[in-house]
Design an enzyme around this catalytic site. Structure first.
Site, PDB file in Angstrom:
ATOM      1  N   HIS A 214       0.815  -1.224   0.029  1.00  0.00           N
ATOM      2  CA  HIS A 214      -0.147   0.006  -0.102  1.00  0.00           C
ATOM      3  C   HIS A 214       0.814   1.332  -0.159  1.00  0.00           C
ATOM      4  CE1 HIS A 214       0.342  -0.354   4.557  1.00  0.00           C
ATOM      5  NE2 HIS A 214       0.608   0.921   4.385  1.00  0.00           N
ATOM      6  N   ASP A 247       0.151  -7.651   1.338  1.00  0.00           N
ATOM      7  CA  ASP A 247       0.511  -6.223   1.586  1.00  0.00           C
ATOM      8  C   ASP A 247       2.136  -6.037   1.604  1.00  0.00           C
ATOM      9  OD1 ASP A 247       0.138  -3.553   1.476  1.00  0.00           O
ATOM     10  OD2 ASP A 247       0.027  -3.566   4.024  1.00  0.00           O
ATOM     11  N   SER A 325       4.847   2.501   7.878  1.00  0.00           N
ATOM     12  CA  SER A 325       4.346   1.138   7.013  1.00  0.00           C
ATOM     13  C   SER A 325       5.692   0.819   6.293  1.00  0.00           C
ATOM     14  CB  SER A 325       3.158   1.509   6.175  1.00  0.00           C
ATOM     15  OG  SER A 325       2.122   1.743   6.992  1.00  0.00           O
TER      16      SER A 325
END
Length: 479
Positions: A214, A247, A325
């Protein structure tokens, strides 16, 4: 401009002569010129109530500031043209109506004033200079007295050399952070929709970097990706491969000799282990936060419904915020045991709210397997058992759908579940002895395996329970 000092002493009045003393000036054989009119004070003041009338014998007195260091200079009379002009004394209305003013100054007590000669003017000037010099000397004396009250040496105490030493042994937070930071990068992706930022870790010395899908998802559409290293230098990066199912993504920069981090064994992690989260939260590069492993095998569904990632996550209370992230979760041995990917959101929130002590990381064993696939082929695979689950089911375990959904059968013909004997409506109670109560728990438990791995399911069919062995099948991302 000076304001009238309300605390100045009142203007002294002239002394009142005794009753038996004559107020008539003594005869003076030498004519004395009339004294000039009293000079006016040139000052600028705020409006104040009108002062009482000044008696003829009184001299106007300027109110000085309390400091006493300022002086006022008399200005010539408005009617005169110079120091040589003279003006005869005039009787005031007050004297005309009341006769001799009891407060008037006795004229005989002082000589009458005439012209000021050059010597007199010089004397006045010298006197003014002396007064100014005296005021300046007083000011310097005050400053010197203040200086003398200060300490001679204002230096603050310092610790003795070598007296205080902070121990940073191997395994300390400082030592782990110092070893990990050079291998953690900040990632920026510029697309038409805006700028996305995140973190990443160096996988290999020849420029391979692991991050979240992402973070770099727009790179698949041609967005520019820039990597900033710990020493501040930047490099453009290209997308090697990505999978929304886990992801995870791998990008690469054209640089050699990088220092990679080691992916540890996430199966050895236990609740309570100390961990560090490293990354660029909110764009703050090279940030380290600490915490512990709070829980294992948390079923986390991240991303949009169309591209949801099912993560069998490690939960941590180390502070994780937007921008973390893709950064590593490091154990006390300096090994990466997870890739920070998601944070919990409070009820009713629709966007990322920041750290609330509930962060989630993709286990390093999963990250290793997927990264190797992405580097070798550009794509990744994930395992399946070949069933559709009923999200509306309420009860123990999870139920295989009883009806096809959007043309897809509840049990895939000739798939792993079909070959193992599962039927529509069967209830799956556990996988490899791990109980499941919601569909996401079963999915993430399966995704944590590799295609070809066997799993044991506890299944209930028509009230009877049995164990079923299923060999997982492979499916590529995007299918």
């Amino acid at each position: 401009m000076t304001d009238e000092n309300p605390f100045a002493p009142p203007t002294p009045r002239a002394a009142v002569p005794p009753a038996n003393e004559s107020t008539t000036p003594a005869a003076d054989p030498t004519p004395v010129p009339a004294p000039p009119s009293a000079p006016e004070q040139v000052t600028e003041r705020l409006p104040v109530p009108a002062p009482p009338a000044v008696s003829p014998g009184e001299q106007p007195t300027a109110q000085l500031p309390a400091s006493g260091f300022l002086t006022t200079v008399a200005a010539p009379s408005p009617g005169g043209t110079g120091a040589d002009d003279q003006q005869a004394p005039q009787e005031t209305p007050h004297q005309a109506s009341h006769g001799t003013d009891p407060h008037a100054t006795t004229q005989g007590a002082r000589p009458r004033r005439g012209k000021l000669g050059a010597r007199a003017v010089s004397a006045v000037v010298v006197l003014g200079l002396l007064a100014g010099a005296g005021g300046g000397a007083a000011a310097f004396a005050l400053l010197e007295s203040q200086e003398s009250a200060r300490p001679a040496d204002a230096a603050l105490p310092k610790p003795a050399a070598g007296a205080t030493q902070v121990e940073r042994p191997e395994g300390s937070v400082a030592a782990i952070a110092a070893a990990a930071l050079p291998s953690v990068v900040s990632i920026e992706v510029r697309a038409q929709q805006g700028v996305a930022t995140g973190s990443g870790m160096i996988l290999k010395a020849d420029g391979y970097i692991l991050t979240n899908n992402h973070v770099v998802a727009e790179a698949a559409s041609g967005a520019d990706v820039t990597v900033t290293f710990s020493d501040g230098h930047e490099q453009p990066a290209e997308l090697v491969g990505a999978t929304p199912d886990y992801d995870l993504a791998v990008i690469r920069v054209k640089e050699k000799g990088l220092e990679p981090l080691i992916l540890g064994d996430s199966d050895e992690v236990v609740v309570g282990d100390s961990v560090l989260a490293v990354g660029s939260p909110l764009g703050l590069e090279a940030t380290v936060t600490t915490g512990i492993v709070s829980a294992l095998h948390r079923p986390v569904k991240a991303g949009e419904a169309a591209e949801a990632a099912f993560i069998d996550a490690i939960q941590t209370d180390a502070a994780i915020n937007p921008g973390n992230s893709g950064g590593p979760l490091v154990n006390s041995a300096g090994e990466v045991i997870g890739i920070n990917s998601a944070i919990a959101q409070g009820p009713g929130t629709t966007g990322a709210t920041g750290n609330i002590g509930l962060g989630f990381a993709i286990p390093s064993n999963q990250a290793r397997h997927t990264a190797e696939q992405l580097i070798e082929t550009g794509t990744a695979t994930f395992p399946i058992i070949g069933v559709l689950l009923d999200p509306a089911y309420q009860g123990e375990g999870v139920q295989v759908s009883q009806e096809p959904q959007q043309g897809t059968p509840a049990v895939t013909p000739d798939g792993p579940a079909d070959q193992a004997g599962l039927k529509p409506g069967d209830v799956i109670l556990s996988i490899d002895g791990r109980p499941v109560s919601v569909a996401d728990e079963l999915i993430v438990a399966i995704r944590a395996k590799a295609p070809g791995d066997p799993v044991t399911l506890q299944v209930r069919s028509d009230g009877d329970e049995r164990e079923v062995r299923v060999v997982l099948e492979e499916r590529s991302s995007g299918q």
